[in-house]
Design a protein around this motif. Structure first.
Motif, short mmCIF file in Angstrom:
data_model
loop_
_atom_site.label_atom_id
_atom_site.label_comp_id
_atom_site.label_asym_id
_atom_site.label_seq_id
_atom_site.Cartn_x
_atom_site.Cartn_y
_atom_site.Cartn_z
N UNK A 1 10.16 14.18 0.11
CA UNK A 1 9.32 13.26 -0.67
C UNK A 1 8.43 12.37 0.19
N UNK A 2 8.00 12.90 1.32
CA UNK A 2 7.09 12.17 2.17
C UNK A 2 5.73 12.85 2.14
N UNK A 3 4.72 12.09 2.52
CA UNK A 3 3.34 12.58 2.54
C UNK A 3 2.71 12.24 3.87
N UNK A 4 1.69 13.03 4.24
CA UNK A 4 0.89 12.76 5.42
C UNK A 4 -0.56 12.77 4.98
N UNK A 5 -1.27 11.71 5.30
CA UNK A 5 -2.69 11.60 5.02
C UNK A 5 -3.41 11.70 6.35
#
Length: 106
Positions: free
Chosen positions: A52-56
């Motif tokens: 449930x992590x994101x990378x922008x």
């Protein structure tokens, strides 16, 4: 030696109760209305990671441009909508330059 491209990368989680769809809508609005107005902008990518992590990630012509573009997020309505979905306690952000040329597979 020429300077490499500039990168911004931020890893984060969503605020509790915020859906991925909300984040995607905000990201799409930034892609359409904010980033095209920024000098030195090349591309923006939002990546879903495990857990449930994101990378922008933003790519710009220089590291300074990447830093300036990210600084311009504050006060911009499209970017503020994106930031409102982010759990600020979870954010890890960095800036860098490319040290090698990326080659695309044929």
């Amino acid at each position: 030696m020429t300077q490499g491209l500039g990168y911004e990368f931020a890893k984060f989680r969503l605020k509790e109760g915020i859906s991925q769809e909300v984040l995607l809508e905000a990201s799409s609005a930034m892609d359409e209305y904010f980033f095209p107005t920024q000098d030195g902008f090349i591309s923006h990518t939002l990546i879903g990671l495990e857990g449930s992590e994101y990378m922008d990630m933003i790519i710009a012509t220089t590291k300074e441009n990447a830093e300036r573009i990210c600084g311009n997020w504050y006060g911009n309505g499209y970017c503020e909508a994106f930031l409102a979905a982010v759990d600020t306690e979870s954010v890890s952000i960095g800036f860098g330059i490319s040290l090698t040329n990326m080659k695309q597979a044929a």
